[in-house]
Design an enzyme around this catalytic site. Structure first.
Site, PDB file in Angstrom:
ATOM      1  N   SER A  84       8.308   2.595   8.860  1.00 14.85           N
ATOM      2  CA  SER A  84       7.749   1.506   8.069  1.00 14.85           C
ATOM      3  C   SER A  84       6.526   2.005   7.307  1.00 14.85           C
ATOM      4  O   SER A  84       6.619   2.967   6.549  1.00 14.85           O
ATOM      5  CB  SER A  84       7.435   0.313   8.977  1.00 14.85           C
ATOM      6  OG  SER A  84       7.186  -0.850   8.217  1.00 14.85           O
ATOM      7  N   GLY A 106       3.249  -0.754  10.596  1.00 13.73           N
ATOM      8  CA  GLY A 106       2.618  -2.051  10.793  1.00 13.73           C
ATOM      9  C   GLY A 106       2.069  -2.630   9.509  1.00 13.73           C
ATOM     10  O   GLY A 106       1.045  -3.318   9.515  1.00 13.73           O
TER      11      GLY A 106
END
Length: 495
Positions: free
Chosen positions: A189, A100
Site C-alpha cells: 500500500s 497505512g
C-alpha cells in the site's frame, strides 16, 4: 547468532526468538522532537553502553480511531531486525516498509512485548534473509511540505526518514550477518508507494538493489501546486493563517488530527483515489510519477503485484457511498470518456461494482503501466495477482481485497486481523510459505523462480506473464487484458 552485536553506533543486546535472534526498537536517527520536530532526520548519536534491543518502540503518532495519542509517539524513528539462525556467509537483506495511507501504521507496537502488525520472524526463517522493519513519520508529521510557508519546516521528512533507515542499514547491517550489497525493499500500500518513489530519488538509489511492491496505488502523489493547496487547506482546518504555520508546533494532537479528518473529506471530493497525505513530485527530490517515468538505466529488478479485488475494502469502509464517489473517481477525464467507462460497470453504484471500478483505476491499471515502464527501461520485472481469500473474507463479500495478501505473508497477529483466518489457517500458512520462497528467491538473486515452485517468467509487453497466487499458483499471459484494453490510451487517471 550471539545476542550481543557491536554496530558502528554502539553495542546492542537482542533476544532469542524461534529460529532467529531479534533486535527490536533500534534507533536509526535522532528523536524528531523539540528543534527536530518537522525537520529532516538527523544521524543517530552513538551510545556508549550496551543498549537493550528487546522490545518494540511505539508506532508513529497517528489518528487511529478508538485509540488515543497515548498509544503512539512522535519519537518513532526505530527499526527491528530478525537474524535467522545458522548464518555462515553474509545473507541477503529484506527491508519492510509498512503502509497505512501515509497516515497510520508503523513497524512498532502498542506495547514493547508486542504483538507488532508485521512480525518478520517466520519470513526470516523461511527465506534465510536478514529481515528489517522500519517506522517513519506519518500524516502531518511526515507528509506535509510546509517549507514554503515557514523556514522552520523541512519537506519530504517521511520519505527522508525511510532513506535515513536505509543508510543505517547500509552502515550497520554487516554486524548482523547481512549483506549490505544485496538489499531488497518490500512494502504494501503506502509502503509500496514509497518504494516506487524511492526508485526515482537519487539520494535513495545507492542503498537498495531490488524492490517488491505490493498493492500500491501508484498515482497517490501530488504536484507542487496541488501540495501547496493541501498545505493551505490543512492550516485553515487547523485554525491557522498561512503566515502562522509555526503555530502547528504548539497545537494539541486532537486539533492536528481534526484538521486531518477535514482534509480527508476535501481530498475525497477533489482528489478521489489519492491519499490525503502523500509524496510530492517536485522534479528535484522526487523526479517523476512512477507510472510516467523513464526507468532506463535504473538496473534494478522489481517484483510488483496487486490483489484481484483490492477496491472491495475501500468500497465497504472508506467510501461506502458509491453513488457519491464513483463519479468523482474519473472526474479528471473528459465527459465522453467518463460515460464510456461507466458503461463498462453495469450496476454502479452497487458496492461490488464500485469495488471493481476502484480495483481497476487505483491498482490494476497503474500496476500494468508501471510494469510496462520498467520493462521498456530494460529492468527485469515480475508481476503477480493475488486471488486467494479466506472463508471469512468471502462471508464479508470482500474476497481478495486490499491487505488480503498480508494475511499469509505475515500471519498478522493483531486483534483486528486475527479473526480473518478462522477456518482457513492451514491454507493461509501454505500460501504464506510459498510467498516467502518466491520473495526470498527474488531477494537472493533478482528472480523469484525457484525449483519446486511454479516457474515465474519476467513480464514484458509481448508476453505479459503474470503469476496468479491462489490455493495453487499458475502462470498466465495477460490475465488483466480486459482492464488494460478498457483504459487503453489513458496514461493518467488520478494525477
Amino acid at each position: 547468532m550471539n545476542t550481543l552485536v557491536h554496530t558502528p553506533f554502539g553495542a546492542l543486546e537482542g533476544v532469542p526468538g524461534e529460529g532467529t535472534v531479534r533486535f527490536l526498537g533500534v534507533p536509526f536517527a535522532q528523536k524528531p522532537l523539540g528543534d527536530l520536530r518537522f525537520r529532516a532526520p538527523q544521524p543517530v548519536e552513538p551510545w556508549p553502553d550496551v543498549r537493550p534491543a528487546k522490545g518494540f518502540a511505539p508506532d508513529p503518532m497517528q489518528d487511529y480511531r478508538g485509540l488515543g495519542p497515548e498509544c503512539f509517539s512522535e519519537d518513532c524513528l526505530y527499526l527491528n531486525i530478525w537474524v535467522p539462525d545458522g548464518l555462515t556467509v553474509p545473507a541477503p537483506v529484506m527491508v519492510w516498509i509498512p503502509g497505512g495511507a501515509f497516515a497510520t501504521g508503523g513497524s512498532g507496537a502498542l506495547a514493547p512485548e508486542g504483538p507488532t502488525a508485521y512480525d518478520c520472524e517466520r519470513i526470516a526463517r523461511n527465506t534465510g534473509c536478514v529481515l528489517v522493519s522500519v517506522s517513519y513519520r506519518l500524516n502531518v508529521f511526515g507528509f506535509l511540505n510546509l517549507s514554503e510557508f515557514s523556514p522552520r519546516f523541512d519537506d519530504n521528512v517521511g520519505m527522508k526518514d525511510i532513506i535515513a533507515a536505509l543508510r543505517w542499514v547500509h552502515e550497520a547491517i554487516g554486524a548482523f550477518g547481512g549483506d549490505r550489497d544485496n538489499v531488497t525493499l518490500f512494502g504494501e500500500s503506502a509502503g509500496g508507494c514509497a518504494i516506487s518513489a524511492l526508485l526515482l530519488v537519487d539520494e535513495a538509489v545507492p542503498y537498495f538493489h531490488k524492490a517488491i511492491i505490493e498493492s500500491n496505488c501508484f498515482d497517490s502523489f501530488y504536484t507542487v501546486e496541488e501540495e501547496r493547496e493541501i498545505c493551505r487547506l490543512y492550516l485553515k482546518f487547523a485554525g491557522l493563517d498561512e503566515g502562522d504555520a509555526e503555530g502547528l508546533l504548539s497545537l494539541p494532537y486532537e486539533t492536528l488530527f481534526q484538521a486531518g479528518r477535514a482534509l480527508d473529506q476535501y481530498v475525497w471530493e477533489h482528489y478521489m483515489g489519492r491519499c490525503s497525505f502523500c509524496p510530492v513530485v517536485d522534479g528535484v527530490f522526487l523526479k517523476d510519477f512512477p507510472t510516467l517515468a523513464d526507468f532506463t538505466g535504473l538496473d534494478k529488478p522489481v517484483l510488483v503485484g496487486s490483489n484481484r479485488s483490492e477496491g472491495n475494502f475501500q468500497a465497504a469502509y472508506t467510501w461506502p457511498d458509491g453513488e457519491k464517489y464513483a463519479p468523482l473517481l474519473l472526474q479528471r477525464l473528459s465527459k465522453e470518456r467518463q460515460e464510456a467507462l461507466y458503461a463498462c460497470y453495469p450496476g454502479l453504484p452497487e458496492r461490488a461494482v464500485f469495488g471493481e471500478m476502484l480495483t481497476d483505476v487505483m491498482y490494476t491499471l497503474p500496476k500494468l503501466r508501471f510494469a510496462e515502464r520498467l520493462s521498456r527501461g530494460g529492468n527485469p520485472v515480475y508481476v503477480y495477482r493475488f486471488d486467494y481469500y479466506t472463508a471469512v473474507l468471502e462471508s464479508l463479500k470482500l474476497y481478495a481485497c486490499h491487505v488480503a495478501e498480508l494475511l499469509p505473508l505475515f500471519e498478522v497477529a493483531t486483534p483486528n486481523f486475527r479473526p480473518l483466518f478462522a477456518g482457513s489457517e492451514e491454507v493461509v500458512r501454505e500460501i504464506g510459505t510459498r510467498m516467502h520462497r518466491y520473495w526470498g528467491a527474488f531477494a537472493r538473486s533478482g528472480s523469484p523462480s525457484l525449483q519446486g515452485l511454479t516457474e515465474w517468467k519476467p513480464y514484458s509487453e509481448h508476453s505479459r506473464s503474470t503469476l496468479i497466487i491462489d490455493r495453487e499458483d499458475r502462470l498466465e499471459s495477460d490475465p488483466e487484458r480486459e482492464v488494460r484494453l478498457r483504459y487503453e490510451g489513458l496514461e493518467r487517471l488520478l494525477i
